[in-house]
Every structure is written in structure tokens, then in C-alpha cells.
Write an enzyme that holds these catalytic residues in place. Structure first.
Site, mmCIF file in Angstrom:
data_model
loop_
_atom_site.group_PDB
_atom_site.id
_atom_site.type_symbol
_atom_site.label_atom_id
_atom_site.label_comp_id
_atom_site.label_asym_id
_atom_site.label_seq_id
_atom_site.Cartn_x
_atom_site.Cartn_y
_atom_site.Cartn_z
ATOM 1 N N HIS A 467 16.033 71.808 -22.186
ATOM 2 C CA HIS A 467 17.431 72.219 -22.304
ATOM 3 C C HIS A 467 17.631 73.652 -21.835
ATOM 4 C CE1 HIS A 467 21.470 72.322 -24.230
ATOM 5 N NE2 HIS A 467 21.177 73.602 -24.346
ATOM 6 N N GLU A 468 16.829 74.560 -22.375
ATOM 7 C CA GLU A 468 17.024 75.969 -22.022
ATOM 8 C C GLU A 468 16.671 76.239 -20.563
ATOM 9 O OE1 GLU A 468 18.735 77.808 -23.796
ATOM 10 O OE2 GLU A 468 18.652 76.703 -25.678
ATOM 11 N N HIS A 471 19.635 75.563 -18.501
ATOM 12 C CA HIS A 471 20.553 76.702 -18.367
ATOM 13 C C HIS A 471 20.045 77.666 -17.292
ATOM 14 C CE1 HIS A 471 23.325 75.820 -21.553
ATOM 15 N NE2 HIS A 471 22.408 75.871 -22.514
ATOM 16 N N HIS A 474 20.906 76.351 -13.995
ATOM 17 C CA HIS A 474 22.334 76.541 -13.730
ATOM 18 C C HIS A 474 22.568 77.933 -13.136
ATOM 19 C CE1 HIS A 474 26.589 75.360 -15.399
ATOM 20 N NE2 HIS A 474 26.622 75.695 -14.126
ATOM 21 N N GLU A 496 27.269 73.616 -22.155
ATOM 22 C CA GLU A 496 26.053 72.942 -22.598
ATOM 23 C C GLU A 496 25.790 71.634 -21.861
ATOM 24 O OE1 GLU A 496 23.895 74.288 -24.561
ATOM 25 O OE2 GLU A 496 25.136 76.023 -25.059
#
Length: 679
Positions: A467-468, A471, A474, A496
């Protein structure tokens, strides 16, 4: 395209250098603001007003990010304090600058001087920039009379101070519970050995999550779980005053926000915040949570019945009394027991296949394949701590370097206590044609390696890692002209979704095999039958877990739509019991460590679930159908969702990627509910 020569960032800043950097940012910014403010009304245009302001942001964003980042990661307390001081000064200057009437008047004049034809001739991103800068000034109160502007300025400075102090107390909290090893029955030996001791020889359990969550899941001694949870939920009591009580001449943070929203003409703080989000109104967000809560209750009630049964069986087996309840300190423990006994999924055995080395290597390979990227680790990188790793990111097809990222994965004193992505430098274009390469850091607190074992990750930690790093991707894959639109600078209730979508790779059998390798039996992947059982257990307690998220979101929206001051401790307890169906720990004040409410997610926590709807739709209706490693799908995702950053509305990006407007169907299906509902 010419790439900026300053490829690597400088993290070796001492107190004086940090202070000087902060002053340099303020000095240069003030010079630009004064120059723009001096432009005669007749000469105001996009090029003389909007462009200089945006070019300043392009320069200052990276400088500010590095200066303020060190408060979270430096192992030198003096540097952390200096970084925090710079952060405070920059926030104060930012509030002061955002309230400059002369700048707003220049923007208004530029708008008046720009014909519809001239506006249409601007690029899409430039038009969005023009609109956003003007809206920002209005939302900062520049259309208000002078007295109200000054009142708003005072409120904003108070809020900035309170936010920094709230976060500092949480980050520097050193609460621990001293326990005898006999009170740690059920805990793995390596976990116990990783705990420090007090002078009497007792083990110290901290509230950092490598200590806290394993204990709540595995400790057989109910009284120990209860004692540690009480310590966790009764930390940082001074933060209660920040939330709800006046301090000297200052008002509390919730009241400050309410008063500021009223000054600006909004009914409440939530209405103010949601105007620029996907939800648009507080009513829409509240309705979304209430609707989902109603759908989840029947499922959650069944899940609680199962947990009560598991608890009764264990208590009877041990000959211990049973209160018949799933208490706050029971939830993690009996969920884990259920997972092991009825799904045969043992997190402690599974983590033996997820060493930090195998997970990192496998995950980077998956990201390379899906996003058509290439990662190369930088040897002897210029970083803030010896444990930090640095990677260069290139486009797989062209070989062009597109950015850098850092991994800081283990806990240490004074470090940020959760997992997060920090944008360090936005990728943006300068007036002379140079382009800055984006840089971002993933900061986490996964368990440290011991003398005889590497760092081993539970499956949920693998998911957090994905998940992190999502980011981070992104940030790295975004390609925009203006810093304010870079990477995760999207609507906050969408931010998110791209990372949540990438968590799905942690539930794909083929991907789990690639990620895993037994730390002793090198090269042996997680057995397929074990993977199948894990996937079967994916939605274990989905009702209860999502109700927990709804509780946080409901608390957040309740305090930010209230017309009067609230007792946040009483509200927290009331809502926790009503929404999650489990009792709150008595005589605690959980809101005091609810960092989101003071860390940028105020009136926005609902966004985690809101964005889950979009992440499920993207995965199930594109990747799941077309192939989770399909390079065409991955490139569409990189260019349509990650690439634009915040330069387009999220709804437009989703429509382009999905070929239609999103629905809730995929999300409901992903958590085991087959109902259909349009957003």
C-alpha cells in the site's frame, strides 16, 4: 527535456542549516509575492500573476519537504526539533501569505483581464491552475471584510500550532508497560527477546505497533492484553485539551475549525473541507457511511457470534471464567484464533516465508512488471540514516530516469511511529526548461532483524508495504507541469484508492509465490494450499473491520458538523460501542491519539472507505479480468490514474480507466456482500 542537476537531495542538515533554509524559503517567497503584488491592474494576466506564483511553488515545494521531513526520521533530537520549528514557521508564513489581499486582488484583476478566448487557449493544466489559485484565496477568506480576515488568520495560526503539538506528543510518546515473561504466554521467543528490560528485569512492551499488535493478537493472558490496551488508549492526555478545551486565550481545535468555517460562509468545517473533494458535501459522506453501516450490521452480528463461540471454547478448555463478551482487548486475539483454528491460517508460521529481503525483492519486481518500470538500488546513498535504502526509477521501455525513492522500514527512537509515504520533491517543469525528478520516501516500523532471524513480516504487513509503496509509485509516476498537482495531490477522498487497489496483488496466489521464500529453506515459496486458505480467510470479520473504519469516519464527521463543543472522550466511547458493537475501554481517551484528525484528514477519514469503492472497481473490472500483470492494463493505470496526479478530477480519470462511472458493486462483492448499489 533537461533534468535538474540536483538529482540527490541533501538530508545532512544541522540545526543552523535547517533554520537558514527555512529563512531562505520565506525570503524568496516574500520577494516573489511582493513583485506580483506590485503588478498594475491593467497588466495582470496569467503570465504576470498566476505563472510566477506557480513557479515559486515548483521551487519551494521540494525545499520545504526536505526541511520538514527530518522531524519524522532524524535520529538527532536537536535536528528533529529544528525541523519542527521550521515547519511551524513555514506554516505561519503560509497562512500569512495566503491571507494577502494584494495578491488576491492581482488574481481577480488577472481573471477580469483574461477573455474567454484567452482562457480557452491555455492548456488544461494551466486553466485548472488558474481556477484553483483563485479558489484557494477565496477559501482563505480574501473576499471577507478586513476584520473577519484578521480573525480567520488568528484562528489558522492557532490551528497550525495545535496540529504540530498534537502530532509531536503522539510521535514522542514513550509509554510502555512492564510485564513479567510469565504474563506473555503465547508470545514468540524472538518477539520477547526483542523487548528491552527495565531495572527489575521485567520486559517493556511499548505502544509501537511491532510490540502492540502482536501482543493483542497472540498473548493468551487476557489481563496482559487488557493492561496493554488500557495503556495504549490512555496516552497523550494533553491532546484531549487540544481537541476540546480552551487553553489560555486560545480556543480548542474543533471550535477553531467551526468558527473559521462560519466566517467563510459554510455551515460547518466538514462542509468547508468537502467542497473540494469527490463527495462534495458532508451530507453525501455521512449518508455513505450510514448506508454502508446498515449493510454491514447483519454480517458483523454473525461474526461476533462466531468469536463468542471461539472464546467460550477456549475458556472452557482452560477452565477459566467467561464473561460471554468480545471485549476491546479480545477482538484481535479471538480473530487470530478463529483464523488459525477454522481456516488453518497461522500468521506466525506464514511470516517465516515473508522475510524483508524476499518481500522487497518480489514486490519491486511486481511493480516493475505491472507499471513498466525498472528499479536500480543506489550504492552508498546520501540518506538520513544508515538503514535507509535508495532506488533509481527508470521507464522500462526508454531507459529514461523518472525519479528516486527511499525505504526507511524499521523503528528507532524519535522516528515517526506509523507507516506512510512522504513526498520529498515533486516532479515539475521550471521556466528554463529544466525538469525536477520526483523523490519520495516510504517510512515504516517493521520489526528489526535479530541475531538469528531476519525481519519477518506478517501478511498484513506485506499488504501495508504494498500500500505505502503504491503511494510512492503515485509520486514517481506522476508527470505534471505544476507542483501543486503532482502525485498524490488529488482529492483527499481519492488519494488512498490507487494504493488500496495495489493491495490486491497480496491476495493473488501467483503473486504470493513470487513474494515468498522461507527464511531458512531458501527458495521455498509459501505452499499453494496455505495460500488458498489465506485467500479463503480474506474476508474474515470484514463486517467488524469495516465498522471500525466507519466508527473513525463517523466520529470525525460528527465533531466537525457539530454546532457546539463536544466531550470528545464521551463521544468516542458512545460511537465506538454503537458503531463497532464492542465496548470501549473504560476511563480512556482514544481520540487523543487519533492522529488523522489533526494530521490533515479532518472531516476526511471517511475517504478511506470511499476510495475503497473505487479501488475495488478498478481491480475487479480491469486487472482481474485482463490479467494482474497485463502490461497494457498496467500502463493504462500508470498513465490514466497515476500520471495525471491532481491535474484532472478523479471522477474523470476513473471514467477514462473504467470506461464508465464507478459503482459500489465491486466493493460489496470484494468483502463478501453480493448486493448491488449505485453510488
Amino acid at each position: 527535456m533537461t533534468v535538474s542537476k540536483d538529482t540527490f537531495l541533501n538530508f545532512k542538515l544541522n540545526q543552523q542549516q535547517l533554520s537558514e533554509l527555512g529563512e531562505a524559503i520565506i525570503t524568496r517567497s516574500r520577494e516573489v509575492y511582493d513583485r506580483v503584488a506590485a503588478v498594475p491592474d491593467a497588466e495582470c494576466s496569467f503570465d504576470t500573476v498566476i505563472r510566477p506564483l506557480a513557479e515559486l511553488e515548483n521551487w519551494s515545494a521540494g525545499e520545504e519537504n526536505v526541511a520538514t521531513f527530518l522531524q519524522y526520521v532524524s535520529d538527532d533530537k536537536q535536528v528533529r526539533d529544528a525541523s519542527m520549528d521550521v515547519d511551524k514557521k513555514l506554516q505561519e508564513f503560509g497562512i500569512e501569505s495566503a491571507m494577502r489581499l494584494d495578491l488576491y486582488q492581482r488574481v481577480v484583476a488577472a481573471r477580469a483581464n483574461t477573455s474567454p478566448e484567452a482562457f480557452a487557449a491555455l492548456s488544461d493544466e494551466d486553466r485548472r491552475l488558474f481556477d484553483k489559485i483563485e479558489l484557494d484565496f477565496k477559501r482563505n477568506g480574501l473576499a471577507l471584510p478586513e476584520a473577519q480576515r484578521n480573525e480567520l488568520k488568528v484562528l489558522k495560526k492557532q490551528l497550525a500550532d495545535q496540529s504540530i503539538e498534537f502530532s509531536r506528543r503522539v510521535n514522542e510518546d514513550a509509554t510502555s508497560v512492564a510485564v513479567d515473561e510469565s504474563e506473555l504466554d503465547g508470545m514468540p521467543r524472538d518477539w520477547i527477546d526483542g523487548l528491552s528490560k527495565d531495572e527489575s528485569g521485567k520486559r517493556l512492551v511499548t505502544m509501537k505497533y511491532p510490540d502492540f499488535f502482536p501482543l493483542m493478537k497472540m498473548c493468551k493472558v487476557e489481563e496482559t492484553r487488557k493492561k496493554v490496551l488500557f495503556a495504549n488508549d490512555s496516552r497523550c492526555k494533553d491532546n484531549v485539551a487540544t481537541l476540546e478545551k480552551a487553553c489560555g486565550a486560545k480556543c480548542n481545535s474543533i471550535k477553531c475549525r467551526r468558527q473559521a468555517a462560519k466566517l467563510l460562509g459554510y455551515q460547518n468545517h466538514a462542509a468547508f473541507k468537502l467542497e473540494i473533494k469527490m463527495a462534495k458535501t458532508d451530507e453525501a459522506a455521512i449518508s455513505f457511511l450510514a448506508d454502508l453501516r446498515k449493510r454491514l450490521y447483519p454480517l458483523a452480528e454473525k461474526e461476533l457470534d462466531v468469536l463468542r463461540r471461539i472464546k467460550a471454547q477456549e475458556k472452557e478448555k482452560l477452565g477459566l471464567p467467561n464473561d460471554g463478551q468480545i471485549n476491546a482487548w479480545d477482538m484481535h486475539y479471538y480473530s487470530r484464533l478463529l483464523k488459525e483454528t477454522e481456516y488453518d491460517v497461522n500468521d506466525e508460521l506464514i511470516k517465516e516465508y515473508f522475510s524483508m529481503a524476499s518481500v522487497t525483492a518480489g514486490m519491486l519486481k511486481i511493480y516493475e512488471t505491472v507499471l513498466s518500470l525498472k528499479f536500480n538500488e543506489i550504492e552508498q546513498p546520501p540518506v538520513w540514516h544508515k538503514d535507509v535504502r535508495m532506488f533509481q526509477v527508470s521507464d522500462a521501455a526508454s531507459g529514461e530516469t523518472i525519479g528516486h525513492f527511499y525505504l526507511d522500514l524499521h523503528p528507532r527512537d524519535g522516528k515517526y511511529t506509523h507507516a506512510a509515504c512522504f513526498g520529498l520533491r515533486p516532479g515539475c517543469q521550471h521556466a528554463d526548461g529544466r525538469r525536477d525528478l520526483p523523490a519520495a520516501a516510504m517510512v515504516a516500523n517493521f520489526s528489526k532483524p535479530t541475531a538469528d532471524k531476519p525481519s519477518l513480516l506478517k501478511h498484513n504487513e506485506v499488504t501495508t508495504f504494498f500500500h505505502e509503496l503504491g503511494h510512492v509509485m503515485h509520486q514517481i509516476c506522476s508527470k505534471v507541469q505544476w507542483a501543486r498537482f503532482h502525485g498524490t495531490a488529488v482529492e483527499r477522498d481519492f488519494v488512498e484508492a490507487p494504493s488500496q487497489m495495489l493491495e490486491n496483488w497480496c491476495w493473488e496466489a501467483a503473486e504470493l509465490e513470487k513474494l515468498s521464500s522461507h527464511y531458512v529453506r531458501k527458495g521455498e515459496p509459501l505452499p499453494r494450499d496455505q495460500i488458498d486458505r489465506m485467500v479463503k480467510a480474506k474476508n474474515l470479520n470484514a463486517g467488524l473491520l469495516n465498522l471500525r473504519q466507519i466508527f473513525f469516519g463517523t466520529f470525525d464527521l460528527t465533531v466537525h458538523t457539530a454546532e457546539e463543543d463536544l466531550d470528545t472522550t464521551a463521544l468516542w466511547s458512545k460511537l465506538r460501542e454503537e458503531v463497532t458493537l464492542t465496548q470501549n475501554m473504560p476511563n480512556t481517551w482514544g481520540a487523543a491519539t487519533f492522529g488523522h484528525i489533526m494530521g490533515g484528514y479532518d472531516a476526511g477519514y471517511y475517504g478511506y472507505l470511499w476510495s475503497e469503492v473505487f479501488s475495488a472497481d478498478m481491480f475487479l473490472n480491469r486487472f482481474s479480468k485482463e490479467g494482474v500483470e497485463n502490461p497494457k492494463t498496467g500502463m493504462d493505470y500508470r498513465t490514466m490514474i497515476l500520471g495525471p496526479g491532481g491535474s484532472r478530477d478523479a471522477s474523470q480519470m476513473l471514467h477514462q480507466f473504467l470506461g464508465r462511472d464507478p459503482t459500489m458493486d465491486a466493493f460489496l462483492k470484494s468483502i463478501g456482500l453480493e448486493e448491488s448499489s449505485k453510488l
